[in-house]
Design an enzyme around this catalytic site. Structure first.
Site, PDB file in Angstrom:
ATOM      1  N   HIS A  82      91.675 -29.650   5.310  1.00  0.00           N
ATOM      2  CA  HIS A  82      92.074 -29.304   6.682  1.00  0.00           C
ATOM      3  C   HIS A  82      90.848 -28.978   7.537  1.00  0.00           C
ATOM      4  O   HIS A  82      89.963 -28.248   7.095  1.00  0.00           O
ATOM      5  CB  HIS A  82      93.017 -28.095   6.668  1.00  0.00           C
ATOM      6  CG  HIS A  82      93.851 -27.976   7.897  1.00  0.00           C
ATOM      7  ND1 HIS A  82      93.319 -27.628   9.129  1.00  0.00           N
ATOM      8  CD2 HIS A  82      95.177 -28.164   8.105  1.00  0.00           C
ATOM      9  CE1 HIS A  82      94.282 -27.608  10.029  1.00  0.00           C
ATOM     10  NE2 HIS A  82      95.420 -27.925   9.438  1.00  0.00           N
ATOM     11  N   GLY A 163      82.382 -12.894  23.072  1.00  0.00           N
ATOM     12  CA  GLY A 163      81.406 -12.895  21.987  1.00  0.00           C
ATOM     13  C   GLY A 163      80.177 -13.714  22.306  1.00  0.00           C
ATOM     14  O   GLY A 163      80.057 -14.327  23.376  1.00  0.00           O
ATOM     15  N   HIS A 168      78.862 -17.673  14.342  1.00  0.00           N
ATOM     16  CA  HIS A 168      78.668 -16.667  13.299  1.00  0.00           C
ATOM     17  C   HIS A 168      78.162 -17.376  12.046  1.00  0.00           C
ATOM     18  O   HIS A 168      78.687 -18.421  11.650  1.00  0.00           O
ATOM     19  CB  HIS A 168      79.986 -15.949  13.004  1.00  0.00           C
ATOM     20  CG  HIS A 168      79.849 -14.746  12.132  1.00  0.00           C
ATOM     21  ND1 HIS A 168      79.627 -14.845  10.774  1.00  0.00           N
ATOM     22  CD2 HIS A 168      79.905 -13.414  12.409  1.00  0.00           C
ATOM     23  CE1 HIS A 168      79.562 -13.624  10.256  1.00  0.00           C
ATOM     24  NE2 HIS A 168      79.723 -12.741  11.225  1.00  0.00           N
ATOM     25  N   THR A 170      78.377 -17.075   8.878  1.00  0.00           N
ATOM     26  CA  THR A 170      79.268 -17.356   7.743  1.00  0.00           C
ATOM     27  C   THR A 170      80.723 -17.562   8.168  1.00  0.00           C
ATOM     28  O   THR A 170      81.470 -18.291   7.515  1.00  0.00           O
ATOM     29  CB  THR A 170      79.224 -16.208   6.722  1.00  0.00           C
ATOM     30  OG1 THR A 170      79.579 -14.976   7.379  1.00  0.00           O
ATOM     31  CG2 THR A 170      77.838 -16.087   6.109  1.00  0.00           C
ATOM     32  N   ALA A 171      81.147 -16.911   9.269  1.00  0.00           N
ATOM     33  CA  ALA A 171      82.559 -16.941   9.671  1.00  0.00           C
ATOM     34  C   ALA A 171      82.857 -17.943  10.780  1.00  0.00           C
ATOM     35  O   ALA A 171      84.019 -18.189  11.101  1.00  0.00           O
ATOM     36  CB  ALA A 171      83.014 -15.549  10.108  1.00  0.00           C
ATOM     37  N   GLY A 172      81.830 -18.532  11.398  1.00  0.00           N
ATOM     38  CA  GLY A 172      82.036 -19.560  12.410  1.00  0.00           C
ATOM     39  C   GLY A 172      82.570 -19.022  13.717  1.00  0.00           C
ATOM     40  O   GLY A 172      82.015 -18.093  14.305  1.00  0.00           O
TER      41      GLY A 172
END
Length: 296
Positions: A82, A163, A168, A170-172
């Site tokens: 996905h 933001g 980010h 690692t978290a995108g």
């Protein structure tokens, strides 16, 4: 609950049970919200959660879950069928009872602002909450996914709504918004040829000239040795489930392929199922008011 707002956050983790349980714990035992359903898929490597609640409790629980996902999920190590751009990929809010779309839009903005400030997490507003027409479609925002967002987010037209204008590490990034109820509906094909599933997906999805309220893509279900047409029905009242099923079945016949089965991910409005039953049973003058559970 006097007010019911639904939220269906999608997390980019569908294989590690320990991580999934830690995220789900953010919703358990909380006053003012109820965890209705969750499902994970190892091929998609994704977990879809369905919860309902009142404005403030729902906001607080979702924000908490985002923090846990940012802590636990590293998209540099993530692989799945996905598309994804964030540890929490998308957070939609849906009005159900004594709630308006305007309230859900405001809720999405408050959640977006708070997770950006708390976790230094870039946020895009989408669907009804979008701040520009080109941001309404989630697929447009997510194009390029986590990897491509490293450069895309620096483009003026793709600066986040909240933001930093920096992915980010690692978290995108995440998309937060308000929308009407969506049915996640997948149709499995008796073949392992992904190109066929992808071809059929292109035939039925709106962006390529298919059904107006359909988004679709081909997915390889490696563990089962078959492929899937993975579908989001964004308005089942205007494009029916049975119409999409029959079209996929018709297109598959071109390759001599049959339908292995279909599935609904998460919860589905009763009206969508009644509409499908009415079609296949050839019911005359039938109404959802004749369904016992609907009356109760």
């Amino acid at each position: 609950m006097k007010q019911i707002i639904e939220c269906v956050p999608n997390y980019s983790e569908g294989r590690d049970k320990e991580k999934m349980e830690k995220i789900l714990d953010c919703f358990r035992g909380k006053e003012g919200i109820k965890l209705l359903d969750y499902s994970n898929d190892i091929n998609h490597n994704r977990m879809v959660v369905t919860l309902v609640g009142e404005y403030e409790p729902l906001k607080n629980a979702v924000v908490e879950s985002v923090g846990k996902a940012v802590e636990l999920i590293d998209l540099n190590q993530h692989e799945g069928q996905h598309p994804r751009m964030g540890a929490v990929d998308v957070i939609p809010f849906i009005p159900i009872k004594n709630a308006t779309m305007e309230e859900c839009i405001e809720l999405s903005k408050e959640v977006g602002r708070e997770i950006a400030e708390k976790y230094d997490f870039p946020v895009f507003l989408y669907e009804k909450s979008a701040t520009a027409p080109h941001r309404e479609n989630l697929a447009a925002i997510r194009k390029g996914e986590f990897e491509g967002m490293a450069e895309k987010i620096h483009e003026p037209e793709w600066r986040p709504d909240f933001g930093p204008a920096e992915r980010h590490a690692t978290a995108g990034t995440v998309a937060v918004g308000a929308r009407m109820p969506l049915v996640a509906y997948n149709i499995n094909l008796n073949t392992n040829r992904l190109d066929i599933a992808t071809n059929i997906a292109k035939k039925i999805r709106h962006i390529n000239g298919g059904f107006r309220f359909v988004k679709a893509m081909g997915v390889d279900l490696e563990d089962r040795g078959i492929v899937q047409v993975s579908i989001n029905m964004t308005d089942f009242t205007r494009t029916a489930l049975y119409r999409v099923f029959e079209t996929v079945k018709f297109e598959a016949q071109r390759w001599g392929i049959t339908i292995a089965g279909s599935e609904i991910v998460g919860l589905v409005p009763l009206a969508a199922i009644v509409d499908t039953a009415e079609y296949y049973l050839g019911l005359e003058n039938f109404s959802i008011d004749q369904v016992l559970e609907a009356k109760l």
